[in-house]
Design a protein around this motif. Structure first.
Motif, PDB file in Angstrom:
ATOM      1  N   CYS A   1     -12.916  -3.941   8.178  1.00  0.00           N
ATOM      2  CA  CYS A   1     -12.190  -2.766   8.664  1.00  0.00           C
ATOM      3  C   CYS A   1     -10.840  -2.563   7.986  1.00  0.00           C
ATOM      4  N   ILE A   2     -10.436  -3.486   7.115  1.00  0.00           N
ATOM      5  CA  ILE A   2      -9.160  -3.372   6.392  1.00  0.00           C
ATOM      6  C   ILE A   2      -9.451  -3.198   4.908  1.00  0.00           C
ATOM      7  N   ARG A   3      -8.993  -2.096   4.345  1.00  0.00           N
ATOM      8  CA  ARG A   3      -9.145  -1.898   2.903  1.00  0.00           C
ATOM      9  C   ARG A   3      -8.203  -2.854   2.163  1.00  0.00           C
ATOM     10  N   HIS A   4      -8.747  -3.486   1.145  1.00  0.00           N
ATOM     11  CA  HIS A   4      -7.979  -4.484   0.403  1.00  0.00           C
ATOM     12  C   HIS A   4      -8.366  -4.438  -1.073  1.00  0.00           C
ATOM     13  N   GLY A   5      -7.460  -4.865  -1.902  1.00  0.00           N
ATOM     14  CA  GLY A   5      -7.672  -4.898  -3.350  1.00  0.00           C
ATOM     15  C   GLY A   5      -6.579  -5.709  -4.006  1.00  0.00           C
ATOM     16  N   ASN A   6      -6.627  -5.779  -5.333  1.00  0.00           N
ATOM     17  CA  ASN A   6      -5.666  -6.595  -6.076  1.00  0.00           C
ATOM     18  C   ASN A   6      -4.921  -5.780  -7.116  1.00  0.00           C
ATOM     19  N   ILE A   7      -3.733  -6.243  -7.399  1.00  0.00           N
ATOM     20  CA  ILE A   7      -3.003  -5.770  -8.569  1.00  0.00           C
ATOM     21  C   ILE A   7      -3.363  -6.717  -9.704  1.00  0.00           C
ATOM     22  N   PRO A   8      -3.818  -6.215 -10.844  1.00  0.00           N
ATOM     23  CA  PRO A   8      -4.270  -7.105 -11.925  1.00  0.00           C
ATOM     24  C   PRO A   8      -3.153  -8.006 -12.425  1.00  0.00           C
TER      25      PRO A   8
ATOM     26  N   GLU B   1       3.661   1.275  -7.903  1.00  0.00           N
ATOM     27  CA  GLU B   1       2.972   2.397  -7.278  1.00  0.00           C
ATOM     28  C   GLU B   1       2.727   2.161  -5.792  1.00  0.00           C
ATOM     29  N   VAL B   2       2.266   0.972  -5.427  1.00  0.00           N
ATOM     30  CA  VAL B   2       1.971   0.719  -4.013  1.00  0.00           C
ATOM     31  C   VAL B   2       3.259   0.630  -3.195  1.00  0.00           C
ATOM     32  N   LEU B   3       4.349   0.163  -3.798  1.00  0.00           N
ATOM     33  CA  LEU B   3       5.616   0.121  -3.071  1.00  0.00           C
ATOM     34  C   LEU B   3       6.166   1.525  -2.861  1.00  0.00           C
ATOM     35  N   GLU B   4       5.956   2.400  -3.844  1.00  0.00           N
ATOM     36  CA  GLU B   4       6.384   3.787  -3.685  1.00  0.00           C
ATOM     37  C   GLU B   4       5.586   4.505  -2.598  1.00  0.00           C
ATOM     38  N   GLU B   5       4.359   4.055  -2.348  1.00  0.00           N
ATOM     39  CA  GLU B   5       3.540   4.653  -1.291  1.00  0.00           C
ATOM     40  C   GLU B   5       3.967   4.200   0.100  1.00  0.00           C
ATOM     41  N   GLY B   6       4.896   3.279   0.185  1.00  0.00           N
ATOM     42  CA  GLY B   6       5.421   2.856   1.476  1.00  0.00           C
ATOM     43  C   GLY B   6       4.965   1.488   1.939  1.00  0.00           C
ATOM     44  N   LEU B   7       4.154   0.789   1.156  1.00  0.00           N
ATOM     45  CA  LEU B   7       3.731  -0.556   1.549  1.00  0.00           C
ATOM     46  C   LEU B   7       4.886  -1.536   1.385  1.00  0.00           C
ATOM     47  N   GLU B   8       4.959  -2.476   2.295  1.00  0.00           N
ATOM     48  CA  GLU B   8       6.042  -3.466   2.286  1.00  0.00           C
ATOM     49  C   GLU B   8       5.595  -4.718   1.547  1.00  0.00           C
ATOM     50  N   LEU B   9       6.463  -5.240   0.688  1.00  0.00           N
ATOM     51  CA  LEU B   9       6.161  -6.442  -0.069  1.00  0.00           C
ATOM     52  C   LEU B   9       6.434  -7.679   0.779  1.00  0.00           C
TER      53      LEU B   9
ATOM     54  N   VAL C   1       5.080  -9.558  12.209  1.00  0.00           N
ATOM     55  CA  VAL C   1       4.552  -8.525  13.095  1.00  0.00           C
ATOM     56  C   VAL C   1       4.399  -7.233  12.292  1.00  0.00           C
ATOM     57  N   LEU C   2       3.197  -6.690  12.305  1.00  0.00           N
ATOM     58  CA  LEU C   2       2.890  -5.463  11.561  1.00  0.00           C
ATOM     59  C   LEU C   2       3.258  -4.266  12.435  1.00  0.00           C
TER      60      LEU C   2
ATOM     61  N   LEU D   1      -2.297  -9.139  -3.178  1.00  0.00           N
ATOM     62  CA  LEU D   1      -3.351  -8.637  -2.297  1.00  0.00           C
ATOM     63  C   LEU D   1      -2.824  -7.444  -1.517  1.00  0.00           C
ATOM     64  N   ILE D   2      -3.460  -6.281  -1.725  1.00  0.00           N
ATOM     65  CA  ILE D   2      -3.072  -5.048  -1.017  1.00  0.00           C
ATOM     66  C   ILE D   2      -3.850  -4.983   0.288  1.00  0.00           C
ATOM     67  N   LEU D   3      -3.168  -4.853   1.398  1.00  0.00           N
ATOM     68  CA  LEU D   3      -3.786  -4.695   2.718  1.00  0.00           C
ATOM     69  C   LEU D   3      -3.340  -3.341   3.262  1.00  0.00           C
ATOM     70  N   ARG D   4      -4.151  -2.331   3.014  1.00  0.00           N
ATOM     71  CA  ARG D   4      -3.745  -0.944   3.215  1.00  0.00           C
ATOM     72  C   ARG D   4      -3.413  -0.640   4.665  1.00  0.00           C
ATOM     73  N   GLU D   5      -4.322  -0.909   5.604  1.00  0.00           N
ATOM     74  CA  GLU D   5      -4.065  -0.586   7.015  1.00  0.00           C
ATOM     75  C   GLU D   5      -2.932  -1.428   7.588  1.00  0.00           C
ATOM     76  N   PHE D   6      -2.755  -2.621   7.078  1.00  0.00           N
ATOM     77  CA  PHE D   6      -1.634  -3.451   7.530  1.00  0.00           C
ATOM     78  C   PHE D   6      -0.305  -2.916   7.015  1.00  0.00           C
ATOM     79  N   GLY D   7      -0.336  -2.124   5.957  1.00  0.00           N
ATOM     80  CA  GLY D   7       0.886  -1.574   5.393  1.00  0.00           C
ATOM     81  C   GLY D   7       1.687  -2.566   4.578  1.00  0.00           C
ATOM     82  N   ILE D   8       1.022  -3.568   4.024  1.00  0.00           N
ATOM     83  CA  ILE D   8       1.740  -4.599   3.260  1.00  0.00           C
ATOM     84  C   ILE D   8       0.993  -4.904   1.956  1.00  0.00           C
ATOM     85  N   VAL D   9       1.719  -5.468   0.997  1.00  0.00           N
ATOM     86  CA  VAL D   9       1.145  -6.033  -0.215  1.00  0.00           C
ATOM     87  C   VAL D   9       1.719  -7.436  -0.348  1.00  0.00           C
TER      88      VAL D   9
END
Length: 489
Positions: free
Chosen positions: A410-417, A191-199, A158-159, A387-395
């Motif tokens: 509608c969900i911004r997404h990207g990858n960590i190389p 970096e993404v974990l420091e921004e508050g995203l949950e692994l 649950v997000l 996979l970074i899912l920005r609006e979901f708040g998770i990686v």
């Protein structure tokens, strides 16, 4: 009948009759025939009978003999045994001279017509099966009971503090999304974990359902189908086909906005100034390479697996896709699905060695619709490929060989190389939001609508996002939606 044995073919003599020399050159002799030839020579030397025509040898017409040679046995059909010259007999009824040897017909190595008939039947059946497969559409898909049992054992994430209804990235009319700015740089996991995203640690096998705080299913970590060992064979074949295509394709100098990797798209699209939906065009060379890649059974199975997960976890949305796209493809018969086992009308192949993308949203895709992402390669998912899912708040840890379904518009997404020395490639399927808008407008663009129709649709714009979200399923009524969408066997 004497048994047939292969013997060494004698070398023709200069004084041999022409037809005997031809026989010695072109046929395999058995013992009985060799004895018959010797008997003939003895009779000829003794002056018994005219044997220059060789009729009493009773050899069949052979395609190895040359009919152009005068007096050749092929110049005329051999007479029947009844018409053959009779052998002189004595007064008491016994044959004069050496006994006549009955020579069995020569068995020549001629191609049989049966294999051709069988091959013809196989080709006919293959063409018939291909025609039947081509007539099947994703709208006929039914959820198998084995798939139901597999997905019953999923876990739910649950997000917190997230609602699909409150997303700000949706464009006016909710057909597509707003285009977000892209930072042309990659981020690290730290970096993404420091921004508050949950692994989210994921093994790439277990199915994980992503829900917003009101229990709407808004994404799925689908995993793999069935057992791991058979799927490894699919992965190996798909990787081989993708690598071969990546080497053969001719890419332009244009850089993709999503990242520094080679990519190419196939299928049906609408947007960017197009007057009507059309097929993405490529050069003849690239089209041939892509056709081979898409015909690969492994690629087809990966595409079908993603579509089946879409049907299971978003059955009402899947049914809406299938119904409207079927109508579009019946209206424009030159258009169609990439694979008849996948409801997604477009796909992108992102070739390695590192297909990591910057954070972005695919704003042209259907706003509330889902896209599938399959990744593979040789890398450790604990250190790269997330996979970074920005609006979901998770990686999410994204292991090779797995599939994920998300609302990519509608969900911004990207990858960590991935790390240096590792490789990664990916394969995505999606649908342009403009296709559904075009169908809803009566197979017209906005510019072709009458003023009255424009007013009607302008009034509906505010409620369109709510209507779209109504096609998503909740965790507790998933089976009911599957039944309502007529997807259960």
């Amino acid at each position: 009948m004497p048994s047939k044995k292969t013997v060494r073919i004698p070398t023709p003599r200069d004084d041999d009759p022409e037809h005997v020399a031809l026989l010695l050159h072109g046929c395999n002799l058995n013992n009985a025939l060799q004895e018959a030839i010797r008997t003939r020579d003895q009779r000829e030397d003794a002056g018994l009978g005219d044997t220059e025509d060789g009729q009493h040898l009773r050899y069949p017409v052979s395609p190895t003999l040359d009919p152009a040679i005068p007096d050749s046995p092929l110049s005329s059909a051999p007479p029947s045994p009844e018409a053959s010259p009779s052998v002189p007999t004595s007064a008491c009824g016994s044959t004069a001279g050496p006994p006549f040897v009955s020579v069995p017909s020569l068995v020549l190595d001629q191609p049989s017509s049966m294999p051709k008939a069988k091959n013809h039947q196989k080709r006919y059946k293959a063409k018939k099966a291909a025609k039947i497969r081509a007539s099947i559409r994703p709208s006929t898909y039914k959820i198998r009971s084995s798939l139901s049992r597999k997905y019953q054992k999923n876990r739910t994430v649950v997000l917190d503090d997230f609602k699909m209804l409150t997303l700000k990235t949706v464009a006016l009319g909710a057909w597509i999304a707003r285009r977000s700015a892209i930072q042309n740089r990659f981020q690290t996991l730290e970096e993404v974990l420091e921004e508050g995203l949950e692994l989210v640690q994921w093994d790439g096998i277990t199915t994980v359902v992503l829900c917003d705080e009101v229990r709407n299913i808004c994404g799925v970590l689908e995993g793999i189908p069935g057992q791991q060992d058979p799927w490894k064979e699919v992965r190996i074949e798909a990787a081989r086909a993708a690598a071969e295509a990546g080497k053969s394709l001719r890419f332009g100098n244009r850089r993709d906005r999503r990242g520094p990797f080679k990519t190419i798209a196939v299928g049906v699209s609408y947007g960017g100034g197009q007057k009507r939906p059309g097929i993405l065009r490529h050069s003849k060379h690239n089209q041939a390479v892509l056709a081979r890649l898409m015909a690969n059974p492994a690629m087809r199975r990966i595409a079908g697996f993603a579509s089946s997960g879409f049907a299971f976890f978003a059955p009402r949305m899947f049914r809406d896709y299938a119904t409207k796209l079927d109508a579009l493809f019946e209206h424009y018969t030159e258009l169609g699905y990439n694979w008849n086992n996948s409801v997604f009308p477009a796909a992108s192949f992102n070739f390695g060695p590192n297909s990591a993308s910057y954070e972005h949203n695919d704003h042209g895709n259907r706003a509330a619709g889902w896209c599938s992402i399959y990744c593979d390669g040789s890398f450790d998912p604990r250190y790269g490929g997330h996979l970074i899912l920005r609006e979901f708040g998770i990686v999410v840890e994204f292991p090779p060989g797995a599939t994920i379904l998300i609302p990519s518009a509608c969900i911004r997404h990207g990858n960590i190389p991935v790390r240096e020395g590792e490789t990664r490639w990916s394969f995505a399927q999606y649908a342009s939001g403009g296709l559904f808008r075009y169908v809803e407008y009566g197979f017209k663009s906005w510019a072709c609508l009458s003023d009255d129709d424009k007013d009607v649709w302008a009034e509906r714009r505010a409620a369109r996002w709510v209507e779209e979200l109504g096609l998503l399923s909740r965790v507790d009524n998933l089976a009911e939606d599957q039944r309502a969408a007529d997807l259960l066997v």
